[in-house]
Design a protein around this motif. Structure first.
Motif, short mmCIF file in Angstrom:
data_model
loop_
_atom_site.label_atom_id
_atom_site.label_comp_id
_atom_site.label_asym_id
_atom_site.label_seq_id
_atom_site.Cartn_x
_atom_site.Cartn_y
_atom_site.Cartn_z
N ALA A 1 51.11 29.14 118.20
CA ALA A 1 50.87 28.00 117.31
C ALA A 1 52.12 27.12 117.32
CB ALA A 1 50.58 28.51 115.91
N ARG B 1 40.13 42.37 117.56
CA ARG B 1 40.55 40.97 117.55
C ARG B 1 40.16 40.31 118.86
NH1 ARG B 1 46.81 41.22 115.81
NH2 ARG B 1 46.84 39.50 117.29
N GLN C 1 62.27 28.47 116.37
CA GLN C 1 61.92 29.21 115.14
C GLN C 1 63.13 30.03 114.66
OE1 GLN C 1 58.33 31.58 115.51
NE2 GLN C 1 57.13 29.84 116.24
N GLY D 1 56.53 39.35 113.96
CA GLY D 1 55.90 38.25 114.71
C GLY D 1 56.56 36.90 114.47
N PHE D 2 57.65 36.88 113.78
CA PHE D 2 58.45 35.66 113.58
C PHE D 2 59.91 36.06 113.58
CE2 PHE D 2 60.75 32.36 111.50
CZ PHE D 2 60.09 31.19 111.81
N GLU E 1 47.91 31.60 123.06
CA GLU E 1 49.13 30.77 123.04
C GLU E 1 49.76 30.79 121.65
OE1 GLU E 1 47.82 26.92 124.29
OE2 GLU E 1 47.23 27.67 126.27
N ARG F 1 59.33 33.68 117.12
CA ARG F 1 58.81 33.93 118.46
C ARG F 1 59.35 32.93 119.47
NH1 ARG F 1 53.71 36.61 116.61
NH2 ARG F 1 52.62 37.47 118.39
N THR G 1 54.28 26.75 112.03
CA THR G 1 54.62 28.16 111.78
C THR G 1 55.85 28.25 110.89
OG1 THR G 1 53.83 28.56 114.02
CG2 THR G 1 54.94 30.37 112.93
N MET H 1 45.51 30.49 119.01
CA MET H 1 45.37 31.96 118.97
C MET H 1 44.27 32.43 119.91
SD MET H 1 45.90 32.63 114.94
CE MET H 1 45.89 34.40 114.90
N THR I 1 53.36 36.61 110.48
CA THR I 1 52.82 35.25 110.62
C THR I 1 51.43 35.29 111.27
OG1 THR I 1 54.33 35.09 112.52
CG2 THR I 1 54.90 33.82 110.55
N GLY I 2 51.20 36.27 112.16
CA GLY I 2 49.86 36.41 112.76
C GLY I 2 48.83 36.70 111.69
N ARG J 1 45.62 34.55 110.45
CA ARG J 1 44.25 35.10 110.38
C ARG J 1 43.65 34.88 108.99
NH1 ARG J 1 46.47 38.35 114.29
NH2 ARG J 1 47.47 39.78 112.86
N ARG K 1 49.03 36.57 126.54
CA ARG K 1 49.99 36.83 125.45
C ARG K 1 51.26 37.49 125.97
NH1 ARG K 1 46.68 40.23 121.56
NH2 ARG K 1 48.43 40.13 120.14
P1 AMP Z 1 50.21 38.53 116.07
O1 AMP Z 1 49.27 39.06 115.05
O2 AMP Z 1 51.65 38.59 115.65
O3 AMP Z 1 49.99 39.16 117.43
O4 AMP Z 1 49.88 36.97 116.25
C1 AMP Z 1 48.61 36.55 116.67
C2 AMP Z 1 48.69 35.10 117.13
O5 AMP Z 1 49.10 34.26 116.06
C3 AMP Z 1 49.70 34.81 118.25
O6 AMP Z 1 49.19 35.11 119.54
C4 AMP Z 1 49.93 33.32 118.04
O7 AMP Z 1 48.84 32.55 118.52
C5 AMP Z 1 49.93 33.20 116.52
N1 AMP Z 1 51.29 33.42 115.98
C6 AMP Z 1 51.71 34.44 115.19
N2 AMP Z 1 53.01 34.33 114.88
C7 AMP Z 1 53.44 33.20 115.51
C8 AMP Z 1 54.71 32.56 115.61
N3 AMP Z 1 55.80 33.05 115.02
N4 AMP Z 1 54.76 31.40 116.34
C9 AMP Z 1 53.67 30.88 116.93
N5 AMP Z 1 52.46 31.47 116.90
C10 AMP Z 1 52.33 32.62 116.20
#
Ligand code: AMP
Length: 215
Positions: free
Chosen positions: A59, A155, A92, A85-86, A57, A88, A64, A53, A31-32, A36, A166
């Motif tokens: 989303a 990033r 969810q 990443g899901f 924090e 979180r 999501t 992001m 999901t991250g 992006r 985070r």
């Molecule tokens: P990641 O690449 O998984 O570290 O995600 C980067 C950022 O995307 C996180 O710090 C959140 O801001 C947002 N994000 C990614 N996945 C989620 C999720 N499942 N729920 C909420 N925010 C998310």
């Protein structure tokens, strides 16, 4: 197989999921990464997510969950997927449970010191999103992706102030999911106590555990 990768930021979820995906024949869904992409393409979803992001924090759940639901409804995910990443948050996880069952949850247990060291030296390809590390998983040529020749960048949320936030967000919102899934008997703990374990070794360890539960 429908698999969830759990673990703090920098625990290797994305690196391992992307290597396991071709071996298992199912997509790795981050999901991250989706956020992006949305930011890069200037979509409404990207515009909302960026503000969260940037601060480290999460989303909003609703946004999501909607994005993830649409993604796992696609044809390539019909035989399974690896979620990176899901979920979180508990809402969810509840939402996912209503859509589909989960076969296993891989919980990467990595101490804070290792996570901080990895995140602050992590680099990613702007073009194909492959992950590197300037200390432990270097590209062949500095700043250039081995796979596609794209530019490697750091990033914004891998900068020290955001890393701290985070990790706090992880502890507060995501760590409770370990117990949530332990109650369902789905969790496989995979400890990692060294900063520079080769990803292929970790993947081998995870795949072995998954085969064991499938047998
Ligand atoms: P990641 O690449 O998984 O570290 O995600 C980067 C950022 O995307 C996180 O710090 C959140 O801001 C947002 N994000 C990614 N996945 C989620 C999720 N499942 N729920 C909420 N925010 C998310």
């Amino acid at each position: 197989m429908k698999l969830i990768m759990l673990g703090p930021p920098g625990s290797g979820k994305g690196t391992y999921a992307s290597r396991m995906s071709p071996q298992m024949g199912i997509p790795a869904i981050s999901t991250g990464e989706m956020f992006r992409e949305n930011i890069k393409n200037g979509t409404p979803t990207g515009k909302i997510a960026k503000a969260y992001m940037d601060k480290g924090e999460l989303a909003p759940d609703e946004l999501t969950i909607k994005m993830l639901k649409e993604r796992i409804a696609q044809a390539d995910a019909k035989n399974g997927f690896i979620l990176d990443g899901f979920p979180r948050t508990i809402p969810q996880a509840d939402a996912l449970g209503k859509i589909t069952k989960t076969d296993a949850v891989v919980n990467l247990v990595v101490p804070d010191g290792i996570v901080i060291a990895r995140l602050s030296s992590r680099r990613q390809c702007r073009k194909c999103s492959k992950i590197y590390n300037v200390l432990f998983l270097k590209p062949r040529a500095e700043g250039v992706c081995d796979v596609c020749g794209g530019e490697l960048y750091q990033r914004d949320d891998d900068k020290p102030a955001t890393i701290k936030e985070r990790l706090e967000v992880y502890r507060k919102n995501t760590q409770p999911l370990i117990n949530y899934y332990k109650k369902q008997n789905l969790v496989i703990d995979i400890p990692c106590n060294s900063v520079d374990v080769p990803p292929e070794l970790m993947v081998e360890k995870i795949m072995k555990e998954l085969k064991r539960i499938k047998a």
